[in-house]
Scaffold this motif. Sequence first.
Motif: not given
Length: 231
Positions: A155-158, A109-112
């Motif tokens: 699912d990719l974003l925190r 997961r990513f912040d951006l």
Amino acid sequence: MSTLSGTALTPGPLPGGLVALPSVYRPQADTYLLAQALTHEELGPGTDVLEIGTGTGALALQAAHRGASVTAVDVSWSAVATARVNAAVRRLPLRVLHGDFVARTEGRRFDLVVTNPPYVPAPRARLPSRGPERAWDAGPDGRLVIDRICAAAPDLLRPDGVLLMVHSGMCGPETTVDRLTGAGLSTEVAARVSVPWGPVLRSRRSWLERQGLACEAEQWEELVVVRARNS
């Protein structure tokens, strides 16, 4: 929301002197608009960033220059090689992966997440597997990649993570907003700009008009940046 009409977009915060192997998409108006949007996001050490479809690596390098930890993914080996060279020349840490963005980021997961995906409507029903068209052709409605990103975004974003995606007004920004909102993200069109038609659109004018995607003698294309936050 930033609205620019008929304004010449400039590279602005993008790194200069980028090299590009043949068939790799070079930064253009859509890249510049997304780069401007990226300047408004908080980035720095400890920020995990993903770029989907990195091309020359311009946007990934912009984020890395600000101290973020950046992963860039592209289906083109030429783009992967180009981004790695551009990162090495600038001595910026950039993790560049080859392949499908969903497969290469599984479990992360990513912040951006930032992306300038293929979005040009094209007569063929499938994505091209080679050639420069791979960087822009995206099926009859231009949404083959956009819709995959919309589906994967949650699912990719925190928590509080942000997606920034640029695409053409021909692809239906309202559909993008609706799909991301329906997935539980707080979504808006953060920027718009009108730019002259480029050679790809001009070469497809008759087909685009028959599909109802363009009006006769239309000469301007709207580009939008959609911003979605995982609240």
